[in-house]
Enzyme design. Structure first.
Site, PDB file in Angstrom:
ATOM      1  N   THR A 197       0.826  -1.324  -0.067  1.00 40.99           N
ATOM      2  CA  THR A 197       0.149   0.072   0.106  1.00 40.99           C
ATOM      3  C   THR A 197       0.964   1.402  -0.152  1.00 40.99           C
ATOM      4  O   THR A 197       1.965   1.174   0.695  1.00 40.99           O
ATOM      5  CB  THR A 197      -0.927   0.030   1.196  1.00 40.99           C
ATOM      6  OG1 THR A 197      -1.265   1.219   1.428  1.00 40.99           O
ATOM      7  CG2 THR A 197      -0.144  -0.242   2.525  1.00 40.99           C
ATOM      8  N   ASP A 198       0.321   2.249  -0.630  1.00 42.79           N
ATOM      9  CA  ASP A 198       1.083   3.480  -0.316  1.00 42.79           C
ATOM     10  C   ASP A 198       1.059   4.237   0.886  1.00 42.79           C
ATOM     11  O   ASP A 198       1.908   4.990   1.122  1.00 42.79           O
ATOM     12  CB  ASP A 198       0.342   4.665  -1.366  1.00 42.79           C
ATOM     13  CG  ASP A 198      -0.984   5.122  -1.248  1.00 42.79           C
ATOM     14  OD1 ASP A 198      -1.566   4.480  -0.110  1.00 42.79           O
ATOM     15  OD2 ASP A 198      -1.628   5.874  -1.522  1.00 42.79           O
ATOM     16  N   GLU A 199       0.363   3.480   1.886  1.00 44.06           N
ATOM     17  CA  GLU A 199       0.242   3.997   3.421  1.00 44.06           C
ATOM     18  C   GLU A 199       1.616   4.002   3.925  1.00 44.06           C
ATOM     19  O   GLU A 199       1.687   4.555   4.970  1.00 44.06           O
ATOM     20  CB  GLU A 199      -0.939   3.386   4.143  1.00 44.06           C
ATOM     21  CG  GLU A 199      -2.070   3.608   3.445  1.00 44.06           C
ATOM     22  CD  GLU A 199      -3.268   3.319   4.226  1.00 44.06           C
ATOM     23  OE1 GLU A 199      -3.119   3.414   5.587  1.00 44.06           O
ATOM     24  OE2 GLU A 199      -4.313   2.890   3.685  1.00 44.06           O
ATOM     25  N   TYR A 218      -1.555  -0.830  11.129  1.00 44.31           N
ATOM     26  CA  TYR A 218      -1.865  -1.287   9.820  1.00 44.31           C
ATOM     27  C   TYR A 218      -0.507  -0.885   8.921  1.00 44.31           C
ATOM     28  O   TYR A 218       0.032  -1.685   8.146  1.00 44.31           O
ATOM     29  CB  TYR A 218      -2.971  -0.988   9.063  1.00 44.31           C
ATOM     30  CG  TYR A 218      -3.012  -1.239   7.742  1.00 44.31           C
ATOM     31  CD1 TYR A 218      -3.101  -2.447   7.245  1.00 44.31           C
ATOM     32  CD2 TYR A 218      -3.029  -0.287   6.766  1.00 44.31           C
ATOM     33  CE1 TYR A 218      -3.155  -2.813   5.938  1.00 44.31           C
ATOM     34  CE2 TYR A 218      -3.253  -0.328   5.505  1.00 44.31           C
ATOM     35  CZ  TYR A 218      -3.280  -1.623   5.128  1.00 44.31           C
ATOM     36  OH  TYR A 218      -3.164  -2.087   3.649  1.00 44.31           O
ATOM     37  N   LYS A 252       2.775  -3.232   7.308  1.00 39.38           N
ATOM     38  CA  LYS A 252       2.796  -3.384   5.661  1.00 39.38           C
ATOM     39  C   LYS A 252       4.052  -3.075   5.329  1.00 39.38           C
ATOM     40  O   LYS A 252       4.907  -3.760   4.726  1.00 39.38           O
ATOM     41  CB  LYS A 252       1.756  -2.598   5.127  1.00 39.38           C
ATOM     42  CG  LYS A 252       0.372  -3.103   5.075  1.00 39.38           C
ATOM     43  CD  LYS A 252      -0.102  -4.560   4.735  1.00 39.38           C
ATOM     44  CE  LYS A 252       0.213  -4.691   3.055  1.00 39.38           C
ATOM     45  NZ  LYS A 252      -0.419  -6.004   2.559  1.00 39.38           N
TER      46      LYS A 252
HETATM   47  P1  NAD Z   1      -9.837  -7.365   2.859  1.00 39.74           P
HETATM   48  O1  NAD Z   1      -9.664  -7.282   4.235  1.00 39.74           O
HETATM   49  O2  NAD Z   1     -10.975  -7.151   1.904  1.00 39.74           O
HETATM   50  O3  NAD Z   1      -9.240  -9.139   2.385  1.00 39.74           O
HETATM   51  C1  NAD Z   1      -8.391  -9.753   3.150  1.00 39.74           C
HETATM   52  C2  NAD Z   1      -8.421 -10.921   2.731  1.00 39.74           C
HETATM   53  O4  NAD Z   1      -7.373 -11.846   3.454  1.00 39.74           O
HETATM   54  C3  NAD Z   1      -9.935 -11.855   3.330  1.00 39.74           C
HETATM   55  O5  NAD Z   1     -10.241 -12.614   2.370  1.00 39.74           O
HETATM   56  C4  NAD Z   1      -9.324 -12.583   4.811  1.00 39.74           C
HETATM   57  O6  NAD Z   1     -10.213 -13.665   4.890  1.00 39.74           O
HETATM   58  C5  NAD Z   1      -7.817 -12.908   4.366  1.00 39.74           C
HETATM   59  N1  NAD Z   1      -6.970 -13.050   5.591  1.00 39.74           N
HETATM   60  C6  NAD Z   1      -6.953 -12.212   6.566  1.00 39.74           C
HETATM   61  N2  NAD Z   1      -6.164 -12.725   7.473  1.00 39.74           N
HETATM   62  C7  NAD Z   1      -5.633 -14.016   6.922  1.00 39.74           C
HETATM   63  C8  NAD Z   1      -4.740 -14.841   7.352  1.00 39.74           C
HETATM   64  N3  NAD Z   1      -4.142 -14.877   8.665  1.00 39.74           N
HETATM   65  N4  NAD Z   1      -4.549 -16.056   6.643  1.00 39.74           N
HETATM   66  C9  NAD Z   1      -5.275 -16.213   5.317  1.00 39.74           C
HETATM   67  N5  NAD Z   1      -6.012 -15.259   4.942  1.00 39.74           N
HETATM   68  C10 NAD Z   1      -6.298 -14.127   5.591  1.00 39.74           C
HETATM   69  O7  NAD Z   1      -8.222  -6.625   2.072  1.00 39.74           O
HETATM   70  P2  NAD Z   1      -8.247  -5.958   0.502  1.00 39.74           P
HETATM   71  O8  NAD Z   1      -8.722  -4.477   0.676  1.00 39.74           O
HETATM   72  O9  NAD Z   1      -8.786  -7.057  -0.406  1.00 39.74           O
HETATM   73  O10 NAD Z   1      -6.820  -5.785   0.398  1.00 39.74           O
HETATM   74  C11 NAD Z   1      -5.845  -6.836   0.170  1.00 39.74           C
HETATM   75  C12 NAD Z   1      -4.363  -6.365  -0.122  1.00 39.74           C
HETATM   76  O11 NAD Z   1      -4.163  -5.211  -0.851  1.00 39.74           O
HETATM   77  C13 NAD Z   1      -3.979  -6.175   1.352  1.00 39.74           C
HETATM   78  O12 NAD Z   1      -2.716  -6.760   1.523  1.00 39.74           O
HETATM   79  C14 NAD Z   1      -3.923  -4.792   1.579  1.00 39.74           C
HETATM   80  O13 NAD Z   1      -3.070  -4.419   2.404  1.00 39.74           O
HETATM   81  C15 NAD Z   1      -3.748  -4.184   0.108  1.00 39.74           C
HETATM   82  N6  NAD Z   1      -3.985  -3.205  -0.275  1.00 39.74           N
HETATM   83  C16 NAD Z   1      -5.414  -2.607   0.032  1.00 39.74           C
HETATM   84  C17 NAD Z   1      -5.718  -1.429  -0.431  1.00 39.74           C
HETATM   85  C18 NAD Z   1      -7.431  -0.806  -0.280  1.00 39.74           C
HETATM   86  O14 NAD Z   1      -7.724   0.301  -0.550  1.00 39.74           O
HETATM   87  N7  NAD Z   1      -8.149  -1.789   0.269  1.00 39.74           N
HETATM   88  C19 NAD Z   1      -4.999  -0.602  -1.118  1.00 39.74           C
HETATM   89  C20 NAD Z   1      -3.717  -0.684  -1.462  1.00 39.74           C
HETATM   90  C21 NAD Z   1      -3.196  -2.086  -0.889  1.00 39.74           C
HETATM   91  P1  TYD Z   2     -10.213   4.236   4.818  1.00 39.32           P
HETATM   92  O1  TYD Z   2     -11.300   3.656   3.687  1.00 39.32           O
HETATM   93  O2  TYD Z   2     -10.214   3.357   6.264  1.00 39.32           O
HETATM   94  O3  TYD Z   2      -8.846   4.065   4.203  1.00 39.32           O
HETATM   95  P2  TYD Z   2      -7.250   4.252   4.708  1.00 39.32           P
HETATM   96  O4  TYD Z   2      -7.438   4.917   5.917  1.00 39.32           O
HETATM   97  O5  TYD Z   2      -6.676   3.260   4.719  1.00 39.32           O
HETATM   98  O6  TYD Z   2      -6.781   5.599   3.773  1.00 39.32           O
HETATM   99  O7  TYD Z   2     -10.315   5.762   5.186  1.00 39.32           O
HETATM  100  C1  TYD Z   2     -10.095   6.375   3.828  1.00 39.32           C
HETATM  101  C2  TYD Z   2     -10.276   7.884   4.522  1.00 39.32           C
HETATM  102  O8  TYD Z   2     -11.791   8.188   4.789  1.00 39.32           O
HETATM  103  C3  TYD Z   2      -9.410   8.376   5.615  1.00 39.32           C
HETATM  104  O9  TYD Z   2      -8.986   9.685   5.746  1.00 39.32           O
HETATM  105  C4  TYD Z   2     -10.362   8.090   6.949  1.00 39.32           C
HETATM  106  C5  TYD Z   2     -11.530   8.608   6.299  1.00 39.32           C
HETATM  107  N1  TYD Z   2     -12.737   7.951   6.838  1.00 39.32           N
HETATM  108  C6  TYD Z   2     -13.954   8.728   7.360  1.00 39.32           C
HETATM  109  O10 TYD Z   2     -13.930   9.864   7.466  1.00 39.32           O
HETATM  110  N2  TYD Z   2     -15.029   8.004   7.942  1.00 39.32           N
HETATM  111  C7  TYD Z   2     -15.208   6.645   8.104  1.00 39.32           C
HETATM  112  O11 TYD Z   2     -16.236   6.291   8.594  1.00 39.32           O
HETATM  113  C8  TYD Z   2     -13.977   5.806   7.328  1.00 39.32           C
HETATM  114  C9  TYD Z   2     -14.172   4.582   7.480  1.00 39.32           C
HETATM  115  C10 TYD Z   2     -12.951   6.572   7.037  1.00 39.32           C
END
Ligand code: NAD
Ligand code: TYD
Length: 336
Positions: free
Chosen positions: A125-127, A150, A154
């Protein structure tokens, strides 16, 4: 190619599996997923009927279970999505975040090392770059400055993956994407929570002043970038993947109100998130230059498609919110 996907029942992993199952690049696709609250088999309609697909309900932090999967599936490549992915949960309860994101990644890297797995993509992630002041955008050489458990977990897993590439000469790349949005996203992150609440006429909780900036990437564009990196990325390299659409949270919330026909009275300003990063911003020049990838979805069209998907799938939202989908797989996958 036999592809092992971790976390394939989650939001992005399931989009990746739906995409790869539509094509014919892979002869076998194994989904290794613990099925936590975020892992939902309803995100994979039709997958179970595809002969190339298999599910292994495993915890990636459990070395014995991971070894069993590698020994039986013998992957040619791993795309590692599995993680505890929500910042707010990581603040409330960091233990599973460190266990899954750091130790789970370590366990997979060790298995890949033992088995000589030819390719490994670690999805991050970019975070990890932390809050970036205007007018700068982080490229892949930016320092890692993390605020939440988190993002720290990562960053730790990214560094482990890169260390295995360097020390053990493994063919590992790391991707760092910006905030994803699209169908099937658990309604705890900003966009799906706001859409689900707006559709139901519930309050929309905006943290602090709502002026925090995130860069939005449509999930299918993220998946096409990961596939591009899988096939064209270089070992030991990091690839940023951005949507090139930076917006303040409040702007996103207002667009969702408009798209759902609701008024601003639903907005509720609530206490800010502790350690809240103000602005995320990355450049994606490297992945574009080296793999030819570019995003296909404009934010307006992507948000409209996402709102329509949630409007058309009230049962999915209800199942996720009530936990009904969990009962289904506890019954069907108990003991796996
Ligand atoms: P999500 O929370 O929707 O899904 C996570 C999945 O991982 C689920 O299916 C869960 O059951 C599985 N999981 C969790 N713990 C586990 C374990 N111990 N063993 C096996 N499986 C396990 O997550 P997402 O939003 O789909 O993100 C997927 C990946 O992309 C992550 O690595 C996250 O850091 C990265 N990512 C997410 C975003 C975003 O905006 N959602 C952005 C950049 C990177
Ligand atoms: P989120 O979707 O949790 O992603 P991340 O924190 O990983 O970027 O949150 C996106 C942005 O939205 C973040 O600045 C926090 C804000 N946010 C709210 O203002 N209200 C909410 O209920 C949630 C879940 C997030």
């Amino acid at each position: 190619m036999r592809l092992l996907v971790t976390g394939g029942a989650g939001f992005i992993g399931s989009a990746f599996l739906r995409r790869t199952l539509r094509g014919n690049t892979y002869t076998a696709l194994c989904n290794a997923d613990k099925l936590t609250y975020a892992g939902n088999l309803e995100n994979l309609p039709g997958a179970a009927g595809d002969a190339r697909y298999s599910l292994e309900r495993v915890d990636i932090a459990d070395a014995e279970e991971v070894e069993r999967v590698f020994a039986s599936f013998r992957p040619d490549a791993v795309v590692h999505f599995a993680a505890e992915s929500h910042v707010d949960r990581s603040i409330l309860s960091p233990e599973p975040v460190v266990r899954t994101n750091v130790h789970g990644t370590f366990t997979l890297l060790e298995a890949a090392r033992r088995h000589g797995t030819p390719r490994f993509v670690h999805v991050s992630t970019d975070e990890v770059y932390g809050s970036i002041d205007e007018p700068h955008d982080a490229d892949e050489s930016y320092p890692l400055v993390t605020a939440s458990p988190y993002s720290a977990s990562k960053a730790g897993s990214d560094l482990l993956a890169l260390s295995y590439a360097k020390t053990y000469k493994m063919n590992i790349s790391v991707t760092r994407a910006s905030n994803n949005y699209g169908p099937y996203q658990f309604p705890e992150k900003l966009i799906p929570l706001m859409i689900a609440n707006a559709l139901e006429g519930k309050e929309l909780p905006v943290y602090g002043d709502g002026q925090q900036i995130r860069d939005w990437l449509y999930v299918d564009d993220h998946c096409s970038a990961i596939e591009a990196v899988l096939h064209k990325g270089r070992a030991g390299e990091v690839y940023n993947i951005g949507g090139s659409r930076a917006l303040p949270n409040l702007d996103v919330v207002r667009r969702i109100l408009e798209a759902t026909g609701r008024g601003p009275e639903l907005i509720k300003y609530v206490a800010d998130r502790p350690g809240h990063d103000r602005r995320y911003a990355i450049t994606s020049d490297k992945v574009k230059r080296e793999t030819g990838w570019k995003p296909a979805m404009e934010f307006e069209a992507g948000l409209a498609a996402t709102v329509n998907w949630y409007r058309d799938n009230p049962q999915w939202i209800a199942n996720v919110r009530s936990g009904a989908y969990r009962e289904f797989y506890e019954k069907n996958y108990a003991g796996r």
